[in-house]
Motif scaffolding. Structure first.
Motif, PDB file in Angstrom:
ATOM      1  N   LEU A 110       0.821  -1.198   0.000  1.00 30.18           N
ATOM      2  CA  LEU A 110       0.000   0.000   0.000  1.00 30.18           C
ATOM      3  C   LEU A 110       0.866   1.262   0.000  1.00 30.18           C
ATOM      4  O   LEU A 110       1.948   1.304   0.604  1.00 30.18           O
ATOM      5  N   TYR A 111       0.375   2.295  -0.691  1.00 31.20           N
ATOM      6  CA  TYR A 111       1.109   3.557  -0.815  1.00 31.20           C
ATOM      7  C   TYR A 111       1.519   4.116   0.541  1.00 31.20           C
ATOM      8  O   TYR A 111       2.513   4.853   0.662  1.00 31.20           O
ATOM      9  N   VAL A 112       0.745   3.773   1.591  1.00 32.47           N
ATOM     10  CA  VAL A 112       0.994   4.386   2.897  1.00 32.47           C
ATOM     11  C   VAL A 112       2.371   4.014   3.440  1.00 32.47           C
ATOM     12  O   VAL A 112       2.966   4.790   4.211  1.00 32.47           O
ATOM     13  N   GLU A 113       2.913   2.856   3.041  1.00 31.85           N
ATOM     14  CA  GLU A 113       4.213   2.458   3.584  1.00 31.85           C
ATOM     15  C   GLU A 113       5.316   3.420   3.155  1.00 31.85           C
ATOM     16  O   GLU A 113       6.021   3.980   4.006  1.00 31.85           O
ATOM     17  N   PRO A 114       5.533   3.651   1.855  1.00 35.06           N
ATOM     18  CA  PRO A 114       6.557   4.639   1.503  1.00 35.06           C
ATOM     19  C   PRO A 114       6.190   6.057   1.936  1.00 35.06           C
ATOM     20  O   PRO A 114       7.087   6.863   2.229  1.00 35.06           O
ATOM     21  N   ALA A 115       4.887   6.377   1.985  1.00 37.31           N
ATOM     22  CA  ALA A 115       4.495   7.730   2.411  1.00 37.31           C
ATOM     23  C   ALA A 115       4.900   7.975   3.862  1.00 37.31           C
ATOM     24  O   ALA A 115       5.448   9.037   4.203  1.00 37.31           O
ATOM     25  N   LYS A 116       4.645   7.002   4.731  1.00 36.65           N
ATOM     26  CA  LYS A 116       5.050   7.133   6.135  1.00 36.65           C
ATOM     27  C   LYS A 116       6.571   7.160   6.264  1.00 36.65           C
ATOM     28  O   LYS A 116       7.138   7.955   7.029  1.00 36.65           O
ATOM     29  N   TRP A 117       7.227   6.280   5.510  1.00 37.35           N
ATOM     30  CA  TRP A 117       8.686   6.176   5.577  1.00 37.35           C
ATOM     31  C   TRP A 117       9.349   7.489   5.197  1.00 37.35           C
ATOM     32  O   TRP A 117      10.244   7.988   5.900  1.00 37.35           O
ATOM     33  N   VAL A 118       8.909   8.075   4.089  1.00 37.46           N
ATOM     34  CA  VAL A 118       9.499   9.340   3.636  1.00 37.46           C
ATOM     35  C   VAL A 118       9.199  10.457   4.638  1.00 37.46           C
ATOM     36  O   VAL A 118      10.061  11.308   4.918  1.00 37.46           O
ATOM     37  N   ALA A 119       7.990  10.453   5.217  1.00 36.37           N
ATOM     38  CA  ALA A 119       7.663  11.474   6.218  1.00 36.37           C
ATOM     39  C   ALA A 119       8.608  11.379   7.409  1.00 36.37           C
ATOM     40  O   ALA A 119       9.106  12.405   7.911  1.00 36.37           O
ATOM     41  N   ARG A 120       8.878  10.161   7.871  1.00 36.69           N
ATOM     42  CA  ARG A 120       9.770   9.989   9.015  1.00 36.69           C
ATOM     43  C   ARG A 120      11.222  10.294   8.635  1.00 36.69           C
ATOM     44  O   ARG A 120      11.958  10.897   9.413  1.00 36.69           O
ATOM     45  N   LEU A 121      11.641   9.890   7.430  1.00 33.56           N
ATOM     46  CA  LEU A 121      12.992  10.206   6.977  1.00 33.56           C
ATOM     47  C   LEU A 121      13.195  11.712   6.902  1.00 33.56           C
ATOM     48  O   LEU A 121      14.231  12.238   7.350  1.00 33.56           O
ATOM     49  N   ARG A 122      12.215  12.414   6.355  1.00 26.37           N
ATOM     50  CA  ARG A 122      12.376  13.863   6.215  1.00 26.37           C
ATOM     51  C   ARG A 122      12.396  14.541   7.587  1.00 26.37           C
ATOM     52  O   ARG A 122      13.159  15.479   7.809  1.00 26.37           O
ATOM     53  N   ALA A 123      11.565  14.055   8.498  1.00 30.76           N
ATOM     54  CA  ALA A 123      11.581  14.619   9.852  1.00 30.76           C
ATOM     55  C   ALA A 123      12.923  14.395  10.525  1.00 30.76           C
ATOM     56  O   ALA A 123      13.335  15.176  11.390  1.00 30.76           O
ATOM     57  N   ALA A 124      13.607  13.318  10.115  1.00 27.89           N
ATOM     58  CA  ALA A 124      14.931  13.019  10.668  1.00 27.89           C
ATOM     59  C   ALA A 124      16.053  13.727   9.921  1.00 27.89           C
ATOM     60  O   ALA A 124      17.226  13.546  10.251  1.00 27.89           O
ATOM     61  N   GLY A 125      15.696  14.485   8.908  1.00 27.29           N
ATOM     62  CA  GLY A 125      16.704  15.244   8.179  1.00 27.29           C
ATOM     63  C   GLY A 125      17.311  14.530   6.996  1.00 27.29           C
ATOM     64  O   GLY A 125      18.285  15.015   6.414  1.00 27.29           O
ATOM     65  N   ALA A 126      16.766  13.393   6.614  1.00 26.28           N
ATOM     66  CA  ALA A 126      17.312  12.643   5.484  1.00 26.28           C
ATOM     67  C   ALA A 126      16.803  13.215   4.163  1.00 26.28           C
ATOM     68  O   ALA A 126      15.652  13.665   4.068  1.00 26.28           O
ATOM     69  N   PRO A 127      17.616  13.190   3.108  1.00 24.61           N
ATOM     70  CA  PRO A 127      17.210  13.729   1.801  1.00 24.61           C
ATOM     71  C   PRO A 127      16.353  12.731   1.023  1.00 24.61           C
ATOM     72  O   PRO A 127      16.846  12.003   0.157  1.00 24.61           O
ATOM     73  N   ALA A 128      15.060  12.668   1.351  1.00 27.54           N
ATOM     74  CA  ALA A 128      14.164  11.669   0.769  1.00 27.54           C
ATOM     75  C   ALA A 128      13.097  12.334  -0.084  1.00 27.54           C
ATOM     76  O   ALA A 128      12.571  13.395   0.257  1.00 27.54           O
ATOM     77  N   LEU A 129      12.774  11.675  -1.208  1.00 24.89           N
ATOM     78  CA  LEU A 129      11.735  12.132  -2.123  1.00 24.89           C
ATOM     79  C   LEU A 129      10.712  11.020  -2.318  1.00 24.89           C
ATOM     80  O   LEU A 129      11.053   9.842  -2.297  1.00 24.89           O
TER      81      LEU A 129
END
Length: 728
Positions: A670-689
């Motif tokens: 489901l789309y929600v898996e990468p959507a959540k992952w990228v949200a958490r990565l970005r909150a952690a300062g990672a360069p995620a798209l």
């Protein structure tokens, strides 16, 4: 989509929810993104996609050039090698400018000797051609289109076909009268892939899915009657199992298979008696997998009962009245190909006078042929020695090049004297051969055309081995231009699940990477099937970490031996391979310059804890059951990419550039898996798209040109990461 280009990356609001299992309370700030009907979720996904498009905008010229290179190398108006079925030759053709294929047939010359396929010219309508399906017409007015199962009736007057216009893999089953070209009124929505037409041409078997997208019911429909009157043939209550239907090659039986990851059961229905009660071949036994082919007066059963890498047994069919007797095939099996710890048997196909075995040895897929008389002769000594003169009954189709893929292709007739195989490698385009069953002679029918002066001699492929942390040797396949010198930019691809093997394959889009000096490598990590069932078992359940550490070991080997450097190394994988990408991003973030995770399974713990989701109960035999087993829960939590993103920016500084791609209607991940992952990565300062297709499924967009555009965009990003945007 926003009308102006965004200048700031979107930040998903934190809306904490708490789940508690086995005494472990976990706060999840982004689980709210699961509700696709929430306008705030849709707005966030659109903002993420707009941000990614803006960040990739500078690559538009490169993306367009890559798309043009794919197009220029592809013969856009082309056709497949015709396949004989009954009184016709069936084939598909593509036309320049059209997204989808056209499926057609021409009459075959009478007589059993007429097995040489007609030579048809691309772009020229052959005499007597009948168009069966034009996917372009079916796809009109739809943003997404996929053709599911198709089946021709025994008298070749009826075509059953399935279509998906959402990307959710729920198909509409329809029927076309091939004498008039008109569709019948019968329409069956919500079917899963696969259909079987009984011998009378009136009864059809199909399956439907439950709320978790699990095919769990097999139905029988009679044409011309309401769908509401369809008969439930079989229902599987065990949520670990799914169901499929199909005809055996002889068309003697409708086959209903029920299988989990570790256990299977096959039932047969005489195709000329469609209302008969299904007869079970072997009653299911936990941990025993088997498949069935009918061959003259025998059933050929490929199984792993006491045979880790599978063995082949034969059981006499006996008189027809015996077929429906419970347990009729449970006894009397005779081994005809014994288990070999160095040979993983994948499949057997039965023809009138021969059997064809698909298997792998030395991490290489192979095909061999045997005469049934020799294989089934009473008192014959079981033997398996393909290619060895005077030993065994099998003749290997090719020489078994270590980096060559050989696979059986469409061969639908029982009495055909030839079988079709496809041979390809990383450097040699796909070649279609017919194999003369009696002699083993290979007849080349077609080699995939690659335009623009492609010369395979300019490229080389090779096999290397890395050493894993526990001393296991991990195979690596590599391909590059011969004039490339190390250290070079390198793209490392991986998967490692479901016993799926990444066998060598030719790719036109990959040529654009190779010609820019990129080395393409495949890490054949544990969890795949390259080295047999044990290789798979060593990368699943509570051994799953081997998949991730193997990939890291391969990456380090490629850096340590001078193939590349960590600043010029990118990784790519999709679905379960996307889980691999997320895991290695946490394990060794400084080892990679960039990671592309396609439709990535990066929140496995949340998904596998919820039995209502598609990737849950049927997946417990692959990943474990964290809902009921605290040890599995702890193990999954320990490697889940989403669970292990550092909570603050201090720990995320070393993350490489990450591109996650997904589709709104994907029902597998489901789309929600990468959507959540990228949200958490970005909150952690990672360069995620996050790049999300709003009208697509698990396989991405539909239509070949749209798919080329998607590949070109992803490859442009990878080349930018690798610093290889220009040709040397």
């Amino acid at each position: 989509m926003p009308e102006t280009e965004p200048t700031v990356a979107p930040r998903a609001p934190r809306r904490p929810t708490t789940r508690t299992h086995h005494g472990d309370a976990v706060t999840d700030d982004y689980e709210w993104l699961r509700d696709a009907d929430d306008p705030a979720v849709v707005a966030h996904l659109e903002a993420e996609d707009a941000w990614t498009r803006a960040r990739l905008a500078h690559l538009a010229p490169l993306r367009d050039r890559l798309f043009t290179e794919i197009k220029e190398r592809t013969l856009e108006t082309d056709l497949s090698v015709p396949v004989r079925l009954g009184g016709h030759w069936y084939y598909s053709r593509t036309l320049e400018g059209r997204q989808y294929a056209v499926h057609a047939r021409v009459p075959a010359a009478p007589g059993p000797a007429a097995w040489d396929p007609p030579v048809l010219e691309p772009g020229t309508e052959p005499p007597g051609e009948q168009v069966l399906l034009d996917e372009n017409a079916l796809a009109a007015d739809h943003e997404f289109f996929a053709l599911g199962g198709t089946e021709i009736s025994a008298d070749e007057r009826l075509l059953a076909y399935q279509t998906d216009t959402q990307g959710d893999e729920r198909y509409l089953l329809r029927f076309r009268d091939l004498t008039t070209g008109a569709d019948l009124p019968d329409e069956i929505p919500g079917t899963s892939p696969g259909v079987a037409l009984a011998a009378d041409g009136e009864h059809v078997f199909y399956t439907t899915v439950d709320d978790a997208w699990r095919p769990h019911r097999a139905w029988r429909h009679r044409l011309g009657t309401p769908v509401a009157d369809d008969v439930l043939v079989l229902e599987e209550p065990d949520e670990r199992f799914w169901m499929g239907v199909g005809l055996t090659r002889s068309r003697r039986f409708v086959q209903v298979e029920v299988a989990s990851k570790l256990t299977s059961e096959v039932r047969l229905i005489p195709a000329d008696e469609p209302t008969a009660t299904p007869a079970t071949v072997w009653p299911r036994r936990e941990g025993v997998e088997y498949s069935v082919e009918d061959s003259r007066d025998h059933l050929l059963i490929l199984h792993n009962d006491g045979a880790e890498n599978f063995e082949l047994a034969a059981v006499a069919l006996g008189p027809r009245e015996r077929w429906s007797v419970p347990g009729a095939f449970a006894d009397g099996a005779r081994v005809v190909v014994p288990h070999d710890p160095d040979v993983r048997i994948d499949a057997v196909d039965a023809f009138a006078e021969h059997a064809v075995l698909s298997y792998r040895r030395d991490a290489t897929p192979r095909v061999a042929v045997a005469a049934l008389d020799a294989l089934l002769a009473p008192g014959a000594t079981p033997g398996f020695a393909p290619g060895a003169a005077g030993r065994g009954v099998w003749r290997e189709v090719t020489g078994g090049n270590v980096l060559e893929t050989v696979q059986l292709d469409a061969s639908p007739e029982t009495d055909q004297p030839l079988v079709r195989v496809v041979v390809e490698s990383f450097t040699t385009p796909r070649a279609v051969y017919d194999v003369v069953l009696t002699t083993g002679e290979l007849i080349l029918r077609k080699r995939q055309p690659v335009l623009g002066g492609y010369d395979p001699a300019q490229y080389e492929q090779r096999r290397e081995w890395a050493i894993a942390d526990d001393g296991t040797r991990i195979p690596i396949s590599l391909v590059r231009r011969r004039d490339v010198r190390e250290p070079a930019p390198l793209l490392l691809y991986g998967y490692g699940a479901y016993e799926y093997s990444l066998d060598p394959w030719f790719s036109v889009p990959r040529l654009s990477l190779l010609d820019r000096g990129v080395v393409f490598a495949v890490a054949h990590v544990r969890g795949g099937g390259e080295l047999g069932r044990r290789w798979y078992d060593d990368g699943k359940l509570l051994a799953k970490r081997h998949t991730f550490t193997d990939f890291v070991a391969v990456a380090r080997h490629l850096v340590d031996t001078g193939w590349t450097t960590s600043t010029r190394l990118a990784a790519e994988g999709g679905s379960a391979g996307g889980l691999l990408m997320g895991a290695v991003a946490n394990l060794a973030p400084g080892l990679f310059a960039g990671i592309h995770a396609a439709v990535p399974f990066v929140d496995p713990l949340t998904s596998i804890l919820d039995p209502s989701l598609p990737l849950t109960v049927t997946e417990w035999e692959e990943w474990g059951d964290p809902l009921h087993d605290p040890a599995v829960y702890a193990y999954l939590k320990g490697y889940s990419p989403y669970e292990n993103v550092p909570p603050g920016p201090d720990g995320a500084a070393a993350y490489p550039r990450i591109l996650a791609t997904t589709s709104l209607h994907d029902t597998r991940v489901l789309y929600v898996e990468p959507a959540k992952w990228v949200a958490r990565l970005r909150a952690a300062g990672a360069p995620a798209l996050l790049r999300i297709e709003m009208s697509a499924g698990h396989g991405g967009v539909s239509g070949r040109y749209a798919r080329w555009e998607q590949i070109a965009e992803e490859n442009a990003w990878l080349l930018d990461v690798l610093g290889a945007t220009e040709r040397p």
